[in-house]
Write a protein that holds these residues in place. Structure first.
Motif, PDB file in Angstrom:
ATOM      1  N   ARG A 114       4.120  40.820  71.505  1.00 16.24           N
ATOM      2  CA  ARG A 114       2.877  39.478  71.104  1.00 16.24           C
ATOM      3  C   ARG A 114       2.079  39.531  71.746  1.00 16.24           C
ATOM      4  O   ARG A 114       0.328  39.855  71.565  1.00 16.24           O
ATOM      5  CB  ARG A 114       3.338  37.978  71.426  1.00 16.24           C
ATOM      6  N   HIS A 115       2.154  39.946  73.206  1.00 14.55           N
ATOM      7  CA  HIS A 115       1.414  41.150  74.336  1.00 14.55           C
ATOM      8  C   HIS A 115       0.667  42.933  73.625  1.00 14.55           C
ATOM      9  O   HIS A 115       0.074  42.428  73.114  1.00 14.55           O
ATOM     10  CB  HIS A 115       2.203  41.323  75.606  1.00 14.55           C
ATOM     11  N   ASP A 118      -1.420  41.961  70.571  1.00 20.75           N
ATOM     12  CA  ASP A 118      -2.712  41.447  71.359  1.00 20.75           C
ATOM     13  C   ASP A 118      -3.514  42.047  71.974  1.00 20.75           C
ATOM     14  O   ASP A 118      -4.610  42.323  71.707  1.00 20.75           O
ATOM     15  CB  ASP A 118      -2.260  39.503  71.818  1.00 20.75           C
ATOM     16  N   ASP A 119      -2.977  43.056  73.181  1.00 23.67           N
ATOM     17  CA  ASP A 119      -3.277  43.681  74.450  1.00 23.67           C
ATOM     18  C   ASP A 119      -3.639  45.438  73.146  1.00 23.67           C
ATOM     19  O   ASP A 119      -3.896  45.514  73.999  1.00 23.67           O
ATOM     20  CB  ASP A 119      -2.790  43.742  75.167  1.00 23.67           C
ATOM     21  N   SER A 121      -3.996  46.176  70.448  1.00 23.59           N
ATOM     22  CA  SER A 121      -4.292  46.629  69.089  1.00 23.59           C
ATOM     23  C   SER A 121      -5.269  47.663  68.686  1.00 23.59           C
ATOM     24  O   SER A 121      -4.824  49.032  67.230  1.00 23.59           O
ATOM     25  CB  SER A 121      -5.565  45.591  68.247  1.00 23.59           C
ATOM     26  N   ASP A 217       4.381  36.099  62.325  1.00 25.93           N
ATOM     27  CA  ASP A 217       2.459  35.172  63.116  1.00 25.93           C
ATOM     28  C   ASP A 217       1.084  35.657  62.805  1.00 25.93           C
ATOM     29  O   ASP A 217       0.826  35.524  62.895  1.00 25.93           O
ATOM     30  CB  ASP A 217       3.684  35.289  64.477  1.00 25.93           C
ATOM     31  N   VAL A 218       1.828  37.370  62.492  1.00 25.67           N
ATOM     32  CA  VAL A 218       0.604  38.201  62.566  1.00 25.67           C
ATOM     33  C   VAL A 218       0.128  37.724  60.849  1.00 25.67           C
ATOM     34  O   VAL A 218      -0.920  37.536  60.273  1.00 25.67           O
ATOM     35  CB  VAL A 218       1.013  39.177  62.001  1.00 25.67           C
ATOM     36  N   ARG A 221      -1.870  34.565  61.255  1.00 26.96           N
ATOM     37  CA  ARG A 221      -3.006  34.879  62.789  1.00 26.96           C
ATOM     38  C   ARG A 221      -3.770  35.745  61.531  1.00 26.96           C
ATOM     39  O   ARG A 221      -5.792  34.984  62.234  1.00 26.96           O
ATOM     40  CB  ARG A 221      -3.033  35.351  63.494  1.00 26.96           C
ATOM     41  N   TYR A 222      -3.738  36.946  60.732  1.00 26.43           N
ATOM     42  CA  TYR A 222      -4.815  36.988  60.368  1.00 26.43           C
ATOM     43  C   TYR A 222      -4.978  37.375  58.979  1.00 26.43           C
ATOM     44  O   TYR A 222      -5.777  37.822  58.398  1.00 26.43           O
ATOM     45  CB  TYR A 222      -4.913  38.912  61.148  1.00 26.43           C
ATOM     46  N   TYR A 228      -4.833  42.476  59.952  1.00 32.18           N
ATOM     47  CA  TYR A 228      -4.652  42.891  61.359  1.00 32.18           C
ATOM     48  C   TYR A 228      -5.312  44.433  61.356  1.00 32.18           C
ATOM     49  O   TYR A 228      -5.937  44.297  62.427  1.00 32.18           O
ATOM     50  CB  TYR A 228      -2.912  42.236  61.780  1.00 32.18           C
ATOM     51  N   HIS A 232      -9.545  45.097  63.371  1.00 33.17           N
ATOM     52  CA  HIS A 232      -9.274  46.119  64.998  1.00 33.17           C
ATOM     53  C   HIS A 232      -9.656  47.573  64.551  1.00 33.17           C
ATOM     54  O   HIS A 232      -9.764  48.119  65.524  1.00 33.17           O
ATOM     55  CB  HIS A 232      -8.151  46.209  65.710  1.00 33.17           C
TER      56      HIS A 232
END
Length: 250
Positions: A114-115, A118-119, A121, A217-218, A221-222, A228, A232
Protein backbone atom coordinates in the motif's frame (compact mmCIF):
# COMPACT_ATOMS: atom_id res chain seq x y z
CA UNK A 1 10.31 -0.10 -30.40
CA UNK A 2 10.83 -3.72 -31.36
CA UNK A 3 8.18 -6.40 -30.87
CA UNK A 4 9.18 -9.99 -31.62
CA UNK A 5 7.27 -11.47 -34.55
CA UNK A 6 7.65 -15.11 -33.51
CA UNK A 7 5.66 -15.72 -30.35
CA UNK A 8 4.68 -19.31 -29.57
CA UNK A 9 1.54 -19.90 -27.52
CA UNK A 10 1.71 -20.88 -23.89
CA UNK A 11 4.33 -20.25 -21.23
CA UNK A 12 7.97 -20.45 -22.24
CA UNK A 13 10.72 -21.98 -20.10
CA UNK A 14 12.39 -19.45 -17.80
CA UNK A 15 15.63 -18.11 -19.28
CA UNK A 16 18.73 -19.60 -17.65
CA UNK A 17 21.09 -16.77 -16.66
CA UNK A 18 23.66 -18.05 -14.15
CA UNK A 19 23.89 -15.72 -11.16
CA UNK A 20 20.48 -14.11 -11.72
CA UNK A 21 17.74 -14.94 -9.22
CA UNK A 22 14.05 -15.12 -10.08
CA UNK A 23 14.54 -14.18 -13.73
CA UNK A 24 11.62 -14.91 -15.99
CA UNK A 25 9.70 -13.85 -19.08
CA UNK A 26 6.11 -12.74 -18.42
CA UNK A 27 4.98 -13.98 -21.82
CA UNK A 28 2.09 -16.42 -22.13
CA UNK A 29 -0.26 -14.82 -19.58
CA UNK A 30 -3.94 -14.80 -20.52
CA UNK A 31 -5.55 -11.42 -21.18
CA UNK A 32 -9.14 -12.15 -22.22
CA UNK A 33 -8.93 -13.23 -25.84
CA UNK A 34 -5.29 -12.14 -26.02
CA UNK A 35 -2.04 -13.28 -24.36
CA UNK A 36 1.16 -11.53 -23.31
CA UNK A 37 3.97 -11.70 -25.84
CA UNK A 38 7.12 -13.68 -25.15
CA UNK A 39 10.48 -11.93 -25.29
CA UNK A 40 9.18 -8.43 -24.52
CA UNK A 41 9.07 -7.97 -20.72
CA UNK A 42 11.34 -9.81 -18.30
CA UNK A 43 11.59 -9.52 -14.51
CA UNK A 44 14.24 -10.60 -12.01
CA UNK A 45 16.22 -9.96 -8.87
CA UNK A 46 19.52 -8.10 -8.97
CA UNK A 47 22.29 -8.73 -11.48
CA UNK A 48 25.19 -8.38 -9.05
CA UNK A 49 26.28 -12.02 -9.10
CA UNK A 50 26.54 -12.70 -12.80
CA UNK A 51 29.75 -14.40 -13.87
CA UNK A 52 30.97 -14.25 -17.50
CA UNK A 53 28.64 -17.12 -18.38
CA UNK A 54 25.74 -15.20 -16.86
CA UNK A 55 26.51 -11.97 -18.70
CA UNK A 56 26.72 -13.88 -21.99
CA UNK A 57 23.37 -15.53 -21.27
CA UNK A 58 21.86 -12.16 -20.39
CA UNK A 59 23.20 -10.67 -23.63
CA UNK A 60 21.45 -13.46 -25.54
CA UNK A 61 18.09 -12.08 -24.36
CA UNK A 62 18.86 -9.06 -26.61
CA UNK A 63 17.64 -6.62 -23.97
CA UNK A 64 17.52 -2.99 -25.00
CA UNK A 65 16.72 -1.58 -21.56
CA UNK A 66 17.15 -2.61 -17.92
CA UNK A 67 15.05 -0.78 -15.31
CA UNK A 68 16.64 -0.95 -11.84
CA UNK A 69 14.23 -0.20 -8.99
CA UNK A 70 16.81 -0.30 -6.19
CA UNK A 71 17.86 2.55 -3.93
CA UNK A 72 21.26 4.22 -4.30
CA UNK A 73 22.80 2.36 -1.34
CA UNK A 74 21.71 -1.00 -2.76
CA UNK A 75 23.26 -0.19 -6.13
CA UNK A 76 26.53 0.89 -4.50
CA UNK A 77 26.62 -2.23 -2.34
CA UNK A 78 25.76 -4.67 -5.15
CA UNK A 79 26.43 -3.11 -8.57
CA UNK A 80 25.09 -4.92 -11.61
CA UNK A 81 27.60 -6.93 -13.60
CA UNK A 82 26.83 -6.05 -17.19
CA UNK A 83 30.23 -6.21 -18.86
CA UNK A 84 29.71 -6.80 -22.56
CA UNK A 85 25.93 -6.26 -22.39
CA UNK A 86 24.98 -3.33 -24.63
CA UNK A 87 21.90 -1.98 -22.90
CA UNK A 88 20.35 1.24 -21.57
CA UNK A 89 20.06 1.21 -17.77
CA UNK A 90 17.25 3.26 -16.26
CA UNK A 91 17.25 3.92 -12.52
CA UNK A 92 13.84 4.29 -10.84
CA UNK A 93 14.30 3.97 -7.04
CA UNK A 94 10.82 3.14 -5.79
CA UNK A 95 10.86 3.15 -2.00
CA UNK A 96 10.70 6.42 -0.10
CA UNK A 97 13.07 5.42 2.69
CA UNK A 98 15.33 2.41 3.08
CA UNK A 99 14.39 -1.22 2.59
CA UNK A 100 15.66 -1.85 6.11
CA UNK A 101 13.02 0.52 7.50
CA UNK A 102 10.23 -1.86 6.51
CA UNK A 103 11.77 -4.58 8.66
CA UNK A 104 12.41 -2.13 11.49
CA UNK A 105 8.80 -0.95 11.39
CA UNK A 106 7.61 -4.57 11.08
CA UNK A 107 5.19 -3.85 8.25
CA UNK A 108 3.15 -6.61 6.68
CA UNK A 109 3.39 -7.18 2.93
CA UNK A 110 -0.07 -5.64 2.55
CA UNK A 111 1.08 -2.48 4.33
CA UNK A 112 4.33 -2.26 2.40
CA UNK A 113 2.55 -2.64 -0.93
CA UNK A 114 0.00 0.00 0.00
CA UNK A 115 2.91 2.37 0.77
CA UNK A 116 4.47 1.59 -2.60
CA UNK A 117 1.24 2.20 -4.50
CA UNK A 118 0.52 5.44 -2.63
CA UNK A 119 4.02 6.90 -2.27
CA UNK A 120 5.78 5.77 -5.45
CA UNK A 121 3.10 6.25 -8.10
CA UNK A 122 5.32 8.59 -10.13
CA UNK A 123 8.04 5.96 -10.19
CA UNK A 124 5.59 3.27 -11.31
CA UNK A 125 4.55 5.50 -14.22
CA UNK A 126 8.23 6.08 -15.07
CA UNK A 127 8.73 2.31 -15.22
CA UNK A 128 5.79 1.89 -17.58
CA UNK A 129 7.22 4.62 -19.81
CA UNK A 130 10.57 2.82 -19.76
CA UNK A 131 8.84 -0.37 -20.87
CA UNK A 132 7.25 1.57 -23.73
CA UNK A 133 10.55 3.17 -24.73
CA UNK A 134 12.49 -0.03 -25.48
CA UNK A 135 11.86 -3.72 -25.75
CA UNK A 136 12.93 -6.29 -24.80
CA UNK A 137 13.12 -4.80 -21.30
CA UNK A 138 14.03 -6.23 -17.90
CA UNK A 139 12.61 -4.79 -14.67
CA UNK A 140 14.41 -5.76 -11.47
CA UNK A 141 15.06 -4.87 -7.84
CA UNK A 142 17.07 -6.80 -5.26
CA UNK A 143 15.05 -10.01 -5.11
CA UNK A 144 12.43 -9.35 -7.81
CA UNK A 145 9.63 -9.93 -5.31
CA UNK A 146 8.13 -6.71 -3.96
CA UNK A 147 9.06 -3.58 -5.92
CA UNK A 148 9.31 -5.59 -9.12
CA UNK A 149 6.29 -7.70 -8.19
CA UNK A 150 3.99 -4.75 -7.55
CA UNK A 151 5.20 -2.70 -10.53
CA UNK A 152 4.97 -5.57 -13.00
CA UNK A 153 1.57 -6.58 -11.60
CA UNK A 154 0.17 -3.08 -12.07
CA UNK A 155 1.66 -2.91 -15.57
CA UNK A 156 0.19 -6.25 -16.60
CA UNK A 157 -3.20 -5.48 -15.07
CA UNK A 158 -3.29 -2.08 -16.80
CA UNK A 159 -2.58 -3.81 -20.12
CA UNK A 160 -5.60 -6.06 -19.59
CA UNK A 161 -4.02 -9.27 -18.28
CA UNK A 162 -6.55 -11.33 -16.32
CA UNK A 163 -6.33 -10.66 -12.59
CA UNK A 164 -5.73 -14.28 -11.68
CA UNK A 165 -2.92 -14.54 -14.24
CA UNK A 166 -1.30 -11.44 -12.69
CA UNK A 167 -1.66 -12.97 -9.23
CA UNK A 168 -0.20 -16.28 -10.39
CA UNK A 169 2.83 -14.59 -11.94
CA UNK A 170 3.48 -12.71 -8.70
CA UNK A 171 3.04 -15.84 -6.57
CA UNK A 172 5.65 -17.75 -8.61
CA UNK A 173 8.47 -15.80 -6.98
CA UNK A 174 8.26 -17.67 -3.68
CA UNK A 175 9.12 -20.95 -5.40
CA UNK A 176 12.04 -19.40 -7.30
CA UNK A 177 13.99 -18.08 -4.31
CA UNK A 178 16.72 -20.53 -3.29
CA UNK A 179 16.25 -22.07 0.15
CA UNK A 180 19.86 -21.35 1.13
CA UNK A 181 19.29 -17.69 0.31
CA UNK A 182 16.13 -17.57 2.41
CA UNK A 183 17.85 -19.14 5.43
CA UNK A 184 20.79 -16.78 5.25
CA UNK A 185 18.66 -13.66 4.86
CA UNK A 186 16.20 -14.60 7.59
CA UNK A 187 19.02 -15.39 10.03
CA UNK A 188 20.68 -12.04 9.34
CA UNK A 189 17.46 -10.07 9.67
CA UNK A 190 16.35 -11.98 12.77
CA UNK A 191 19.58 -10.99 14.49
CA UNK A 192 18.79 -7.35 13.72
CA UNK A 193 15.04 -7.46 14.45
CA UNK A 194 14.43 -10.28 16.92
CA UNK A 195 10.86 -9.22 17.75
CA UNK A 196 9.60 -8.65 14.19
CA UNK A 197 6.46 -10.64 13.39
CA UNK A 198 6.38 -10.12 9.61
CA UNK A 199 10.08 -10.67 8.90
CA UNK A 200 9.92 -14.00 7.06
CA UNK A 201 6.92 -12.89 5.01
CA UNK A 202 8.69 -9.69 3.96
CA UNK A 203 11.92 -11.48 3.12
CA UNK A 204 10.79 -14.69 1.46
CA UNK A 205 7.11 -14.91 0.60
CA UNK A 206 4.84 -13.85 -2.27
CA UNK A 207 1.36 -15.07 -1.23
CA UNK A 208 -1.35 -14.95 -3.89
CA UNK A 209 -3.94 -13.43 -1.48
CA UNK A 210 -1.67 -10.41 -0.89
CA UNK A 211 -1.51 -9.54 -4.59
CA UNK A 212 -5.20 -10.28 -5.05
CA UNK A 213 -6.00 -7.87 -2.21
CA UNK A 214 -3.72 -5.19 -3.68
CA UNK A 215 -5.38 -5.36 -7.09
CA UNK A 216 -8.82 -5.29 -5.44
CA UNK A 217 -7.79 -2.23 -3.42
CA UNK A 218 -6.50 -0.40 -6.51
CA UNK A 219 -9.75 -1.23 -8.32
CA UNK A 220 -11.84 -0.05 -5.37
CA UNK A 221 -10.02 3.26 -5.09
CA UNK A 222 -9.27 4.05 -8.75
CA UNK A 223 -11.57 1.85 -10.84
CA UNK A 224 -8.74 -0.24 -12.36
CA UNK A 225 -4.96 -0.47 -12.59
CA UNK A 226 -5.16 1.45 -15.87
CA UNK A 227 -7.06 4.25 -14.15
CA UNK A 228 -4.50 4.25 -11.34
CA UNK A 229 -1.77 4.92 -13.89
CA UNK A 230 -3.92 7.53 -15.62
CA UNK A 231 -4.56 9.30 -12.32
CA UNK A 232 -0.80 9.65 -11.90
CA UNK A 233 0.00 10.98 -15.35
CA UNK A 234 0.00 8.16 -17.90
CA UNK A 235 -1.82 9.31 -21.03
CA UNK A 236 -4.51 7.37 -22.87
CA UNK A 237 -2.32 6.85 -25.92
CA UNK A 238 0.42 5.46 -23.66
CA UNK A 239 -2.02 2.94 -22.18
CA UNK A 240 -3.08 1.92 -25.68
CA UNK A 241 0.57 1.50 -26.66
CA UNK A 242 1.19 -0.60 -23.53
CA UNK A 243 -1.53 -3.00 -24.64
CA UNK A 244 -0.13 -3.10 -28.17
CA UNK A 245 3.41 -3.77 -26.96
CA UNK A 246 2.57 -6.44 -24.38
CA UNK A 247 -0.39 -8.30 -25.91
CA UNK A 248 -1.12 -10.33 -29.01
CA UNK A 249 -4.38 -11.88 -30.08
CA UNK A 250 -4.68 -15.67 -30.05
Amino acid sequence: MTIPTSDPSGPAPDPVVPGAVNLRDVGGLRAGSAVTRHGVLFRSGNLARLDPTGTRALAELHLRRIIDLRADDEVVREPSRLDGVDVVTQRVPLFLGSVESFFRDDLSLDEMYRHLVDDSSGGVVDVVRGILADQPVLVHCTVGKDRTGVTVALTLAAAGVDAEAVVADYARTEGLLPEYRNRRVVEMLRAMHPEAQHLEELATRSPAPVMRALLDDVTRRYGSAAEYLSAHGLAGDELAELRRVLLRTT
